[in-house]
Design an enzyme around this catalytic site. Structure first.
Site, PDB file in Angstrom:
ATOM      1  CG  LEU A   1      -1.794  -1.262   1.386  1.00  0.00           C
ATOM      2  CD1 LEU A   1      -2.701  -1.126   2.612  1.00  0.00           C
ATOM      3  CD2 LEU A   1      -2.626  -1.511   0.133  1.00  0.00           C
TER       4      LEU A   1
ATOM      5  NE  ARG B   1      -0.073  11.447  10.848  1.00  0.00           N
ATOM      6  CZ  ARG B   1      -0.290  10.314  11.508  1.00  0.00           C
ATOM      7  NH1 ARG B   1      -0.062  10.253  12.803  1.00  0.00           N
ATOM      8  NH2 ARG B   1      -0.714   9.240  10.865  1.00  0.00           N
TER       9      ARG B   1
ATOM     10  CD  GLU C   1      -7.914  -0.328  15.611  1.00  0.00           C
ATOM     11  OE1 GLU C   1      -6.969   0.463  15.850  1.00  0.00           O
ATOM     12  OE2 GLU C   1      -7.771  -1.386  14.973  1.00  0.00           O
TER      13      GLU C   1
ATOM     14  CG  ASN D   1       2.310   7.583  10.339  1.00  0.00           C
ATOM     15  OD1 ASN D   1       2.024   7.255   9.189  1.00  0.00           O
ATOM     16  ND2 ASN D   1       1.981   6.843  11.390  1.00  0.00           N
TER      17      ASN D   1
END
Length: 469
Positions: A9, A16, A155, A228
């Protein structure tokens, strides 16, 4: 063996990172993050690799080339939506499919292989790659039942206090039964705060259909680090740097100060080479055996053969042949070719030049656009003048020639074998073999010239004072 497929992906922009460069193209130890992922997959027996591109698609393709196939995610609508773009390539195939993000540069081929093997051995519909960490905050927790089977993945925001204490986390890497993956992707929805289609929802749907979900726990949590922002990028680089340096040391390279030695992922180094502190080895540099790379040298995309010594110098896109040496404080610009046993001394710059065996270029010299034969001595301060303001010109210097200090060699120029150039000469015409070229202005001495200037009076006063002591 069951067919293996992989989906990378790589469609996100990565806001960010605060960068014009797309996130997966940021480099870790000289290599784009997505390239690290692909390189590890290439070490495995993977039948087909597909990269999902979106933002910066052309740049990603330019970086990875034809090593992978590509599918375009025109709109970024979540990880589940991204994987759906692979359906035309993989949807009807039997086998197992690994899904991994392109911003996770630290995963190894060994981990991917063990995950595939675990999935196949246990006949799972899906297998989650997990890891344990002392600080699981922010990660999805893997909740197992008493038999050790995966009960659910929850999560952080949805975890109960007890679930939040679980230290086993979801790394975001999965292996799926390929056909079940694409069948289930059509059942997920975007009924969530972000309005996106999430790949982990596939796990829940498969569980609701009584499909078996497995979890393989890897040993090194650091492998799972996703990047990130720039802080995470620096941390990943430090981990990769340590991994690379340790591998070279295990292979017989001496690295004096690993914490302050920077070696890119594709660099090769032979046994018994010594790397001193502050060295940077970049790109696809290849260094042979028994070399010494001196402190704070920087070498980029070069070939350094056995027995070479580089002392505090900067080398790029050049070759140094066996037992040659350079430095300190010298510069090889692109297409410099330094022959066997050649000595390049301090403050020498060489560009697009071939220097033959046993030639010496001692110090304070520029050699550009030239071919030098063997056994030549190039004196201090020699300049190969190769540029006329419009075009570059070439100089050839024959074997066993002697170039005196302070010479200016104005190209195009041919200096024959066994020729001499007198010190301080500016040479504009060819010098035949065995001849001496002299290009100096005639010396004229002006008697009494010194005494006409005020400095002479000052000198006399100093001399008088010293004589009176």
């Amino acid at each position: 063996m069951t067919s293996r497929f992989a989906i990378i992906l790589a469609a996100g922009q990565g806001t960010r990172m605060k960068s014009k460069l797309y996130k997966v193209l940021h480099q870790v130890c000289g290599k784009a993050m997505v390239d690290h992922v692909l390189s590890q997959l290439e070490k495995e027996d993977v039948d087909q690799i597909l990269t999902i591109v979106g933002h910066g698609a052309e740049k990603v393709k330019e970086t990875l080339g034809n090593r992978t196939e590509y599918a375009l995610q025109a709109e970024q609508l979540g990880t589940g939506h991204a994987v759906m773009q692979a359906e035309d390539f993989l949807g009807d195939k039997d086998g197992m499919t690994l899904v991994v993000c392109g911003d996770t540069p630290l995963f190894t081929a060994k981990t991917f292989d063990k995950l595939f093997e675990y999935h196949e051995k246990n006949h799972d519909a899906a297998t989650v790659l997990t890891a344990k960490t002392d600080n699981p905050f922010g990660y999805g927790r893997v909740i197992r039942n008493f038999d050790g089977e995966v009960e659910k993945i929850v999560e952080q925001k949805d975890a109960t206090p007890e679930e939040a204490k679980v230290s086993e986390i979801n790394t975001g890497v999965y292996v799926f039964d390929n056909k079940k993956l694409f069948e289930t992707l059509h059942q997920i929805n975007n009924d969530n705060a972000q309005g996106e289609y999430y790949l982990p929802d596939v796990i829940g749907i498969l569980q609701s259909q009584n499909e078996k979900i497995g979890a393989y726990q890897m040993n090194d949590f650091n492998e799972s680090m996703g990047v990130n922002d720039r802080v995470a990028l620096s941390k990943a680089t430090k981990i990769m740097q340590k991994r690379i340096n340790e591998q070279h040391m295990r292979n017989g390279v001496t690295i004096i100060d690993p914490e302050n030695t920077y070696i890119d992922a594709d660099v090769q180094i032979g046994a018994d080479t010594i790397i001193e502190p502050g060295v940077q080895l970049k790109g696809k540099t290849v260094i042979g055996e028994d070399c010494t790379i001196g402190a704070h040298s920087q070498i980029i995309d070069c070939v350094i053969e056995d027995g070479v010594t580089v002392t505090t110098s900067y080398l790029e896109q050049s070759t140094m042949h066996k037992n040659s040496n350079i430095g300190p404080y010298s510069h090889l610009r692109p297409l410099a070719d330094i022959g066997e046993n050649v000595h390049i001394g301090n403050f020498v710059e060489v560009k697009k030049a071939q220097i033959g065996k046993d030639t010496k270029v001692g110090h304070l010299t520029y050699v550009g656009d030239a071919t030098l034969g063997k056994e030549i001595n190039v004196g201090c301060g020699t300049i190969f003048i190769n540029y006329d303001g419009m075009n570059k010109h070439h100089t050839n210097v024959g074997d066993f020639s002697f170039i005196g200090s302070g010479a200016n060699l104005v190209a195009p120029l041919e200096i024959g074998d066994h020729a001499y150039v007198a010190a301080g000469s500016t040479i504009t015409n060819d010098v035949p073999p065995h001849a001496m070229g002299i290009g100096r202005g005639r010396q004229v001495n002006k008697e009494g010239y010194y005494d006409k200037y005020p400095v002479a009076e000052a000198a006399k006063k100093i001399e008088k004072a010293e004589n009176n002591k």
